[in-house]
Scaffold this motif. Structure first.
Motif, PDB file in Angstrom:
ATOM      1  N   PRO A  41       0.806  -1.234   0.000  1.00 58.79           N
ATOM      2  CA  PRO A  41       0.000   0.000   0.000  1.00 58.79           C
ATOM      3  C   PRO A  41       0.835   1.279   0.000  1.00 58.79           C
ATOM      4  O   PRO A  41       0.488   2.246  -0.683  1.00 58.79           O
ATOM      5  CB  PRO A  41      -0.836  -0.137   1.277  1.00 58.79           C
ATOM      6  CG  PRO A  41      -1.028  -1.620   1.418  1.00 58.79           C
ATOM      7  CD  PRO A  41       0.291  -2.205   0.986  1.00 58.79           C
ATOM      8  N   SER A  42       1.949   1.307   0.731  1.00 54.22           N
ATOM      9  CA  SER A  42       2.803   2.510   0.744  1.00 54.22           C
ATOM     10  C   SER A  42       3.380   2.796  -0.635  1.00 54.22           C
ATOM     11  O   SER A  42       3.493   3.958  -1.031  1.00 54.22           O
ATOM     12  CB  SER A  42       3.949   2.330   1.742  1.00 54.22           C
ATOM     13  OG  SER A  42       3.447   2.224   3.040  1.00 54.22           O
ATOM     14  N   ILE A  57      -1.490  -6.667  -4.721  1.00 59.29           N
ATOM     15  CA  ILE A  57      -1.348  -5.864  -3.512  1.00 59.29           C
ATOM     16  C   ILE A  57      -1.335  -6.823  -2.333  1.00 59.29           C
ATOM     17  O   ILE A  57      -1.992  -7.862  -2.370  1.00 59.29           O
ATOM     18  CB  ILE A  57      -2.490  -4.829  -3.378  1.00 59.29           C
ATOM     19  CG1 ILE A  57      -2.243  -3.882  -2.206  1.00 59.29           C
ATOM     20  CG2 ILE A  57      -3.826  -5.522  -3.226  1.00 59.29           C
ATOM     21  CD1 ILE A  57      -3.247  -2.746  -2.121  1.00 59.29           C
ATOM     22  N   SER A  77     -10.106  -2.735   3.850  1.00 63.11           N
ATOM     23  CA  SER A  77      -8.869  -1.998   3.593  1.00 63.11           C
ATOM     24  C   SER A  77      -7.686  -2.899   3.894  1.00 63.11           C
ATOM     25  O   SER A  77      -7.728  -3.702   4.819  1.00 63.11           O
ATOM     26  CB  SER A  77      -8.792  -0.753   4.470  1.00 63.11           C
ATOM     27  OG  SER A  77      -9.798   0.160   4.094  1.00 63.11           O
ATOM     28  N   THR A  79      -3.512  -2.802   4.680  1.00 54.69           N
ATOM     29  CA  THR A  79      -2.493  -1.872   5.167  1.00 54.69           C
ATOM     30  C   THR A  79      -1.156  -2.571   5.336  1.00 54.69           C
ATOM     31  O   THR A  79      -1.107  -3.786   5.529  1.00 54.69           O
ATOM     32  CB  THR A  79      -2.923  -1.226   6.502  1.00 54.69           C
ATOM     33  OG1 THR A  79      -1.962  -0.253   6.870  1.00 54.69           O
ATOM     34  CG2 THR A  79      -3.068  -2.261   7.601  1.00 54.69           C
ATOM     35  N   ASP A  80      -0.104  -1.778   5.259  1.00 48.26           N
ATOM     36  CA  ASP A  80       1.230  -2.274   5.583  1.00 48.26           C
ATOM     37  C   ASP A  80       1.782  -1.498   6.772  1.00 48.26           C
ATOM     38  O   ASP A  80       2.966  -1.555   7.058  1.00 48.26           O
ATOM     39  CB  ASP A  80       2.159  -2.185   4.374  1.00 48.26           C
ATOM     40  CG  ASP A  80       2.366  -0.766   3.885  1.00 48.26           C
ATOM     41  OD1 ASP A  80       1.779   0.174   4.459  1.00 48.26           O
ATOM     42  OD2 ASP A  80       3.122  -0.576   2.913  1.00 48.26           O
ATOM     43  N   SER A  84      -2.893   2.795   3.814  1.00 49.01           N
ATOM     44  CA  SER A  84      -4.042   1.899   3.716  1.00 49.01           C
ATOM     45  C   SER A  84      -4.732   2.138   2.378  1.00 49.01           C
ATOM     46  O   SER A  84      -4.901   3.271   1.955  1.00 49.01           O
ATOM     47  CB  SER A  84      -5.001   2.191   4.869  1.00 49.01           C
ATOM     48  OG  SER A  84      -6.088   1.328   4.830  1.00 49.01           O
ATOM     49  N   ILE A  85      -5.121   1.046   1.720  1.00 42.56           N
ATOM     50  CA  ILE A  85      -5.788   1.125   0.421  1.00 42.56           C
ATOM     51  C   ILE A  85      -7.139   0.422   0.532  1.00 42.56           C
ATOM     52  O   ILE A  85      -7.203  -0.730   0.978  1.00 42.56           O
ATOM     53  CB  ILE A  85      -4.956   0.445  -0.686  1.00 42.56           C
ATOM     54  CG1 ILE A  85      -3.592   1.110  -0.850  1.00 42.56           C
ATOM     55  CG2 ILE A  85      -5.713   0.397  -2.009  1.00 42.56           C
ATOM     56  CD1 ILE A  85      -3.620   2.466  -1.494  1.00 42.56           C
TER      57      ILE A  85
END
Length: 152
Positions: A41-42, A57, A77, A79-80, A84-85
């Protein structure tokens, strides 16, 4: 006689080179849709891909983000830890898909929402895809379950 053998040898080498080029081209053409690059996500926030680019992803399913819609549509969502996507998926989710667990999805980013065509979840209690582990380590939030088990 010697000139005829030399000419025949050159023809065979040239034919083999052409056949190699054609076969390499056909392999590349066949694989063009089968290669999907992994992004955390980043990375997606830093460099958004085009709407026609299919990629993978991965990260953790954000806690409290799973919303089931009409039919088989699910929103959540991923996240890493750094970004967050939002993800939309229509279909049956894997049995081990849950919040705060690792997942990898294949699809496209359209208007800031990842539209997944496939969702993969871990297949046992300790497994997490290597790409997801690398992305979480990069953000500094990965905890090795083996190390946690050794403490208790």
């Amino acid at each position: 006689m010697s000139g005829l053998k030399k000419k025949r040898r050159i023809q065979i080498v040239a034919l083999a080179a052409v056949a190699l080029l054609i076969s390499t081209g056909l392999i590349g053409y066949a694989m063009r849709d089968g290669i999907n690059f992994f992004r955390a996500p980043s990375q997606i926030i830093a460099e958004p891909p085009g709407p026609n680019e299919v990629f993978r992803i991965g990260g953790l399913v954000e806690e409290g983000s799973i919303v089931r819609g009409q039919g088989e549509t699910v929103r959540f969502s991923v996240t890493d830890g750094g970004a967050s996507i939002p993800v939309v998926y229509t279909g049956v989710l894997p049995d081990l898909f849950s919040e705060n667990e690792g997942m990898v999805g294949t699809g496209r980013l359209i208007d800031g929402v990842f539209e997944a065509s496939e969702i993969l979840a871990k297949h046992d209690e300790t497994y997490m895809p290597a790409e997801v582990i690398d992305a979480l380590k990069e953000q500094g939030i990965y905890k090795d379950p083996k190390a946690e088990g050794a403490d208790s």
